[in-house]
Design a protein around this motif. Structure first.
Motif, PDB file in Angstrom:
ATOM      1  N   ASN A 263     -33.744 -22.047  15.739  1.00 26.49           N
ATOM      2  CA  ASN A 263     -34.134 -23.429  16.045  1.00 26.49           C
ATOM      3  C   ASN A 263     -33.615 -24.364  14.957  1.00 26.49           C
ATOM      4  O   ASN A 263     -33.944 -24.216  13.776  1.00 26.49           O
ATOM      5  CB  ASN A 263     -35.663 -23.506  16.146  1.00 26.49           C
ATOM      6  N   ALA A 264     -32.821 -25.347  15.360  1.00 30.04           N
ATOM      7  CA  ALA A 264     -32.215 -26.269  14.385  1.00 30.04           C
ATOM      8  C   ALA A 264     -33.270 -27.080  13.641  1.00 30.04           C
ATOM      9  O   ALA A 264     -33.111 -27.377  12.452  1.00 30.04           O
ATOM     10  CB  ALA A 264     -31.244 -27.207  15.103  1.00 30.04           C
ATOM     11  N   LEU A 293     -25.402 -25.003  11.490  1.00 27.24           N
ATOM     12  CA  LEU A 293     -25.911 -25.874  12.560  1.00 27.24           C
ATOM     13  C   LEU A 293     -24.820 -26.784  13.130  1.00 27.24           C
ATOM     14  O   LEU A 293     -25.012 -27.378  14.194  1.00 27.24           O
ATOM     15  CB  LEU A 293     -27.062 -26.750  12.033  1.00 27.24           C
ATOM     16  N   LEU A 294     -23.694 -26.915  12.424  1.00 30.90           N
ATOM     17  CA  LEU A 294     -22.624 -27.785  12.914  1.00 30.90           C
ATOM     18  C   LEU A 294     -21.925 -27.202  14.142  1.00 30.90           C
ATOM     19  O   LEU A 294     -21.063 -27.842  14.736  1.00 30.90           O
ATOM     20  CB  LEU A 294     -21.592 -28.038  11.807  1.00 30.90           C
ATOM     21  N   ARG A 295     -22.315 -25.955  14.519  1.00 30.52           N
ATOM     22  CA  ARG A 295     -21.772 -25.383  15.755  1.00 30.52           C
ATOM     23  C   ARG A 295     -22.632 -25.751  16.961  1.00 30.52           C
ATOM     24  O   ARG A 295     -22.333 -25.357  18.074  1.00 30.52           O
ATOM     25  CB  ARG A 295     -21.701 -23.856  15.632  1.00 30.52           C
ATOM     26  N   GLN A 301     -25.623 -32.035  15.543  1.00 31.22           N
ATOM     27  CA  GLN A 301     -24.594 -32.286  14.519  1.00 31.22           C
ATOM     28  C   GLN A 301     -24.803 -33.637  13.843  1.00 31.22           C
ATOM     29  O   GLN A 301     -24.683 -33.757  12.625  1.00 31.22           O
ATOM     30  CB  GLN A 301     -23.209 -32.285  15.167  1.00 31.22           C
ATOM     31  N   TYR A 302     -25.106 -34.653  14.649  1.00 35.99           N
ATOM     32  CA  TYR A 302     -25.263 -36.014  14.121  1.00 35.99           C
ATOM     33  C   TYR A 302     -26.378 -36.072  13.071  1.00 35.99           C
ATOM     34  O   TYR A 302     -26.186 -36.607  11.977  1.00 35.99           O
ATOM     35  CB  TYR A 302     -25.570 -36.971  15.275  1.00 35.99           C
ATOM     36  N   ILE A 303     -27.539 -35.483  13.404  1.00 39.09           N
ATOM     37  CA  ILE A 303     -28.678 -35.507  12.469  1.00 39.09           C
ATOM     38  C   ILE A 303     -28.356 -34.688  11.218  1.00 39.09           C
ATOM     39  O   ILE A 303     -28.602 -35.125  10.083  1.00 39.09           O
ATOM     40  CB  ILE A 303     -29.955 -34.950  13.159  1.00 39.09           C
ATOM     41  N   THR A 331     -11.966 -33.007  19.417  1.00 39.77           N
ATOM     42  CA  THR A 331     -13.008 -33.126  20.453  1.00 39.77           C
ATOM     43  C   THR A 331     -14.270 -33.814  19.957  1.00 39.77           C
ATOM     44  O   THR A 331     -15.163 -34.099  20.751  1.00 39.77           O
ATOM     45  CB  THR A 331     -13.378 -31.725  20.980  1.00 39.77           C
ATOM     46  N   ASP A 332     -14.370 -34.058  18.662  1.00 37.24           N
ATOM     47  CA  ASP A 332     -15.585 -34.689  18.116  1.00 37.24           C
ATOM     48  C   ASP A 332     -15.702 -36.134  18.603  1.00 37.24           C
ATOM     49  O   ASP A 332     -14.694 -36.852  18.661  1.00 37.24           O
ATOM     50  CB  ASP A 332     -15.544 -34.700  16.576  1.00 37.24           C
ATOM     51  N   PRO A 333     -16.935 -36.588  18.929  1.00 32.04           N
ATOM     52  CA  PRO A 333     -17.104 -38.015  19.237  1.00 32.04           C
ATOM     53  C   PRO A 333     -16.952 -38.855  17.969  1.00 32.04           C
ATOM     54  O   PRO A 333     -17.059 -38.334  16.853  1.00 32.04           O
ATOM     55  CB  PRO A 333     -18.543 -38.094  19.774  1.00 32.04           C
ATOM     56  N   THR A 334     -16.751 -40.160  18.146  1.00 34.15           N
ATOM     57  CA  THR A 334     -16.461 -41.039  16.996  1.00 34.15           C
ATOM     58  C   THR A 334     -17.573 -41.011  15.953  1.00 34.15           C
ATOM     59  O   THR A 334     -17.308 -41.008  14.753  1.00 34.15           O
ATOM     60  CB  THR A 334     -16.247 -42.488  17.491  1.00 34.15           C
ATOM     61  N   MET A 335     -18.840 -40.964  16.406  1.00 30.70           N
ATOM     62  CA  MET A 335     -19.952 -40.991  15.437  1.00 30.70           C
ATOM     63  C   MET A 335     -19.922 -39.758  14.527  1.00 30.70           C
ATOM     64  O   MET A 335     -20.203 -39.848  13.325  1.00 30.70           O
ATOM     65  CB  MET A 335     -21.292 -41.067  16.173  1.00 30.70           C
ATOM     66  N   ILE A 336     -19.534 -38.589  15.088  1.00 26.91           N
ATOM     67  CA  ILE A 336     -19.440 -37.366  14.282  1.00 26.91           C
ATOM     68  C   ILE A 336     -18.246 -37.457  13.335  1.00 26.91           C
ATOM     69  O   ILE A 336     -18.327 -37.095  12.161  1.00 26.91           O
ATOM     70  CB  ILE A 336     -19.293 -36.131  15.199  1.00 26.91           C
ATOM     71  N   LYS A 337     -17.130 -37.971  13.846  1.00 24.46           N
ATOM     72  CA  LYS A 337     -15.927 -38.111  13.008  1.00 24.46           C
ATOM     73  C   LYS A 337     -16.208 -38.989  11.791  1.00 24.46           C
ATOM     74  O   LYS A 337     -15.811 -38.673  10.667  1.00 24.46           O
ATOM     75  CB  LYS A 337     -14.794 -38.731  13.823  1.00 24.46           C
ATOM     76  N   THR A 338     -16.909 -40.108  12.032  1.00 21.97           N
ATOM     77  CA  THR A 338     -17.195 -41.048  10.929  1.00 21.97           C
ATOM     78  C   THR A 338     -18.072 -40.393   9.867  1.00 21.97           C
ATOM     79  O   THR A 338     -17.846 -40.564   8.664  1.00 21.97           O
ATOM     80  CB  THR A 338     -17.901 -42.301  11.486  1.00 21.97           C
TER      81      THR A 338
END
Length: 1044
Positions: A263-264, A293-295, A301-303, A331-338
């Motif tokens: 559980n994350a 947890l980044l998987r 991932q964001y949190i 494949t990462d969304p912009t919020m994760i990339k930033t």
């Protein structure tokens, strides 16, 4: 169907209704018909009716009140599920009239024999408190009673009720603290999160700071106004060594297994606990779990990345080993990339900055424009934080100015402006270059930045600035408001410094601004006119106009947006939003003096019940199995000593008998030293089976071979995944180091065991604690030389023959490509330009070095003196032979020199300084993988023999598709030798081309085979012990052979 006399029809109807609710459909119209069945004798129907009522009791309060007597009767039902459901329904009817009935029901349920009912009583406490806060005191009594509950089912729910109703009543936790710590592993996941957060707050109020030792190191300096007595008092305080409270250690130790949770939320809760209450030296273990947890999905991932971003500002070392995990995926969304960019910036240092800058170069080309712009800002932050790469970053950003994408150019201009503010005296060339871009750039922020830069440096570019103002005056009316303001400022600055040329132009611009539609521009125009154009009305300020406009501006401070987030507890909503959310409970500061620890002692009777069960040792063992083997090996000594002190303190406080204390001590030591006991039993079994030392030697050599294979496999796979060559090679090196460390640790343990068995031959039970003590014996243990079987000797002789055979003969290179790389750009080098290329000659400075020829050019009109290589920052093991200093290089002069670099068979960058008499410039040489080889001449027979010995993990292959005309032997030879310095091997088959080389540093063979198949395909095979070099070369050859 609900009106039917048959239970089967009613049950079917209730299932359909609950199904409707599950799908989100409104079933409130059926409330009267469902309520009639609340008194049904069929248990299945009653359960479903209660599920329905829990959902709609709050909406249909009047009808639900009619059934209260039924719920009260159900509270005494023999079935625990019915009792629990009745309590849930009763607490869902939010009518103040029934508060006394609910209070009575909660009190009765809290004493119920079923833990499930007691759990629901804890849930009902929160509902009743929100309905009537005046019941707080009575509810606290129930919470106090439920906190003493020994069931793992109840623990999480009652702690949640405690957090909602009375989070400040820490005194209720004292007696239950140790019980909660020990139950934590077995509590449900939702309960674990709640308990860990509560215990984190508890620890911050009851224990002293474990960070005191770190603070002492930082606070050694004496204050200026401090008296000697005060200083003496301080040193006396510091002399007291920090001893961790056993209860503090108990919490840290019992939460560690939960880092392996699926559980994350649980992993995140444990991570924040370690971050906020554990010693800084122990907090590092959470990094591996957080990276795992980044998987997960993008929300998790964001949190997690937000929390890592906050941690990485204060403690970079925690996440540096996992740098590669924060590389951005397409494949990462912009919020994760930033967020990943933010973390990479925080982790950047002198050692890894070259790798990161190469990574950033790729990101700049991304189709996601917002991400590309963020990357350029990141490069700017790295340049300000690490002064060694400021020039490199600036040079790279200048190159980006010629990019086709307007957003990239605009962002580069803005960042260059900030960097130039930090060293304004230099870089006149860059300002001239940016002035030329004004015609092509249309983004307002970028145009405004260029104008601001020219205005600030108008005295350094006296010829260009007036011309820029002339062009801007033409297009003033069509410009954006932001640009107009900067045109006005530029005009004012030029009026003050070069009024002869720009007086009329400035007045023309001021007249245009006077009638502009935007009132900000009209105001600015009036203000500037009064300030710079002297007249009768102008006041005293006009005397200081030049000082006002051309004052030295402070350089901008580029800081992390996560800098202030550490004010909030990690993992909370407040931390994510960066603002205090409703219900947020702040972490208190550590107390100066720890409160009395005896408040956590519990009476002997209760403890006897809690601690005497036989299954305790099993529980601890199962908890310990959560660890990975490597973690157990690292922490075995720490945890055994901790558990020993813990069990001693507990036995002392609880007044248990000596026998019980000993048994608990043994069980905790067994659980903490589990891997050692396993290995001991294994070695014992092997001795019984074999009764000879030679089998043990053979086994050890086999295990070492397997380890090497695993290492090469890991290095190969990591290389395939990684986008950075340098990163993968360093990974494989670090892995080999860690493997060798663990192997040496195992050898010392085996030595210790053998000595102990020799001494205690008569004893049957060997204490593991004694075995641990023998690990530190300094006297060497002499082991008998094993007698090898004849077959193994023959194998070893065969290996020696093959290794020492004379098939490896270095020959002359087939082809020398004249590809020239830029070492130092003339703009960065203040007129000194340097280029390098690889001549593919044996290096005269050392047989393990690669020869590099550097051409130095003086592009200025003055002499450059004392050109030499200054300080170098080479990775571990890498060596460099420098050229002799050059006394002087005349204007427009050029000279070529040679240097030798031992790259240690890796593509890591060699960083050093190229210096002149006045300046030093940071430069880098990164070798293409093909230049780390020397060509080898060998026969086809020897090639096949060597290839047969380099199979399995030492072989990498790929299928190539290209036009048939590109698959002629001459074309293949030309393409392969252009990429890599290899020798051609004569082949008896027309469809197979073979090439051979050896690595410069280690002399390991590298064999390349291109086998032509039917149609337009071919197979490329590379065999070498250096799997990293092999896979990188394969990656470079594949596109070259595919293209026309």
């Amino acid at each position: 169907m609900l009106e039917s006399n048959k239970d089967s029809a009613k049950l079917d109807a209730m299932k359909r209704i609950v199904g409707m609710i599950a799908k989100g459909k409104n079933a409130s119209e059926l409330f009267p018909a469902v309520v009639k069945n609340v008194a049904s004798k069929n248990i299945e129907i009653k359960k479903l009716v209660y599920v329905y009522l829990v959902r709609y009791a709050e909406e249909q309060q009047d009808l639900a009140l009619l059934s209260i007597s039924t719920f009260q009767r159900a509270l005494k039902d023999p079935n625990q599920l019915i009792r629990a459901s009745a309590l849930r329904v009763l607490s869902s009817i939010r009518v103040p009239i029934i508060v006394p009935i609910m209070m009575l029901a909660i009190k009765e349920a809290s004493a119920d024999l079923s833990p499930y009912v007691r759990k629901n009583a804890a849930h009902a406490i929160q509902k009743l408190y929100s309905l009537d806060p005046e019941q707080k005191e009575m509810l606290i009594e129930v919470i106090e009673k439920l906190l003493k509950d020994k069931s793992t089912l109840v623990a999480g729910s009652v702690v949640m009720a405690f957090e909602e109703v009375c989070p400040d009543r820490i005194d209720l936790i004292h007696k239950n603290y140790r019980k909660l710590c020990n139950l934590l592993v077995d509590v449900e996941e939702w309960g674990q999160v709640v308990i860990i957060h509560m215990l984190t707050r508890y620890a911050r109020t009851q224990f002293v700071s474990p960070w005191k030792e770190d603070d002492v190191l930082e606070d050694n300096e004496k204050n200026f106004y401090e008296s000697d007595e005060e200083q003496k008092e301080k040193t006396d305080k510091r002399k007291k060594p920090y001893i961790m409270d056993p209860d503090h250690r108990l919490l840290i130790r019992n939460t560690k297994p939960l880092l392996q949770s699926r559980n994350a939320a649980v992993v995140m809760a444990v991570a924040q606990l370690y971050w906020h209450i554990s010693p800084k030296s122990e907090a590092g273990i959470i990094s591996k779990s957080l990276v795992r947890l980044l998987r997960s999905n993008r929300e998790v991932q964001y949190i997690v990345l937000q929390n890592i971003a906050t941690m990485s500002i204060q403690r970079k070392g925690m996440f540096e080993p996992y740098l590669k995990s924060f590389y951005v995926r397409s494949t990462d969304p912009t919020m994760i990339k930033t967020l990943k960019l933010e973390i990479l910036t925080n982790l950047a240092n002198e050692a890894n900055i070259s790798t990161l800058l190469r990574e950033f170069q790729t990101y700049v080309k991304s189709q996601d424009k917002q991400f590309a712009a963020a990357t350029i800002q990141t490069i700017g932050r790295c340049a300000t934080n690490i002064s060694e790469v400021t020039d490199t970053c600036l040079n790279g950003l200048v190159c980006l100015l010629s990019n086709r994408d307007e957003i990239v150019v605009a962002e580069s201009v803005v960042v260059i402006k900030k960097l130039l503010q930090m060293q304004p005296a230099q870089h006149g060339e860059i300002i001239k270059h940016m002035a030329k871009l004004l015609d092509s750039i249309t983004v307002p922020v970028a145009r405004a930045s260029i104008l601001w830069l020219i205005g600030e440096n108008c005295e350094r570019v006296p010829k260009i600035a007036p011309d820029v103002l002339r062009k801007m005056a033409k297009s003033f009316t069509s410009e954006d408001d932001l640009v107009k303001l900067q045109i006005l400022n530029l005009g004012a600055k030029l009026y003050l410094t070069n009024s002869k040329q720009t007086k009329l132009l400035t007045q023309y611009i001021l007249n245009l601004g006077k009638y502009d539609q935007n009132y900000d521009i009209r105001d600015r125009t009036r203000f500037i006119r009064q300030l710079i154009v002297p007249n009768e009305k102008s006041g005293a300020l006009s005397k200081y106009a030049k000082k006002i406009f051309l004052a030295q501006k402070p350089a901008p401070l580029l800081e992390s947006p996560f800098k202030d987030r550490d004010n909030f507890q990690l993992g909370t909503l407040s931390h994510t939003l960066n603002t205090k959310a409703t219900g947020y409970l702040e972490l208190s500061n550590w107390p100066e003096v720890a409160p009395d620890p005896s408040v956590r002692n519990v009476e002997i009777i209760e403890l006897a019940k809690e601690w005497t069960p036989v299954g305790k040792a099993k529980k601890e063992n199962s908890a310990k199995k959560f660890y990975s083997e490597s973690e157990e090996e690292e922490d075995s000594s720490n945890s055994s000593s901790d558990s020993e002190s813990e069990s001693r303190s507990e036995s002392g406080e609880q007044g248990e008998s000596g026998e019980e204390g000993d048994s608990s001590e043994d069980s905790s030591e067994d659980s903490s030293s589990e891997p050692e006991s396993q290995s001991a039993s294994e070695s014992g079994a092997e001795d019984k089976r074999a009764a000879k030392r030679n089998s043990k030697t053979a086994r050890k050599s086999d295990s070492e071979d397997e380890k090497e294979n695993e290492k090469s496999k890991t290095a190969d796979s990591s290389n395939a995944e990684s986008s950075s060559i340098e990163e993968s090679s360093s990974d494989s090196e670090s892995e080999s180091e860690s493997n060798s460390e663990s192997e040496s640790r195992r050898v010392t343990k085996e030595k210790g065991k053998k000595t102990k068995q020799g001494r205690n031959a008569l004893t049957n039970n060997v204490s593991l604690l004694d075995l641990d003590d023998f690990n530190s014996v300094s006297s060497p243990v002499v082991l008998p030389t094993p007698a090898l079987p004849p077959s193994l000797i023959a194998d070893l002789e065969g290996l020696n023959m093959s290794a020492s055979s004379s098939v490896i003969n270095v020959c002359t290179p087939v082809f020398v490509p004249m590809k020239i790389h830029v070492l130092l750009h003339r703009m960065s080098g203040k007129g000194l330009a340097a280029h390098y290329f690889f001549p593919r000659q044996p290096c005269i400075f050392g047989d393990k070095m690669v020869c590099v020829q550097i051409t130095l050019n003086n592009t200025t009109d003055r002499k450059i003196e004392n050109i030499h290589i200054g300080e170098n920052r080479l990775p571990v093991g890498m060596q460099m032979h420098v050229f002799n200093p050059i006394d002087s290089l005349g204007p427009e002069g050029s000279i070529t020199v040679s240097i030798g670099i031992d790259f240690c068979d890796s593509t890591q960058t060699a960083s050093f300084q190229l210096c002149t008499k006045d300046d030093c410039f940071n430069v880098n040489i990164q070798p293409p993988v093909g230049e780390l080889l020397l060509p080898v001449a060998m026969s086809e027979k020897d090639f096949k023999k060597e290839q047969g010995m380099l199979t399995g993990m030492n072989e990498t292959s790929a299928v190539i598709i290209a036009a048939p005309q590109n698959f002629t032997p001459s074309v293949i030879l030309q393409k392969v030798v252009n990429v890599a310095n290899v020798g051609a091997v004569p082949s008896g088959q027309d469809n197979i081309c073979r090439f051979a080389a050896k690595t410069v540093h280690s002399g390991s063979l590298l064999l390349v085979t291109v086998e032509l198949k039917e149609g337009s395909t071919a197979q490329l095979i590379i065999n070498t012990e250096k799997t990293v070099i092999g896979s990188v070369l394969l990656r470079e050859l594949k596109p070259v052979l595919s293209q026309g």
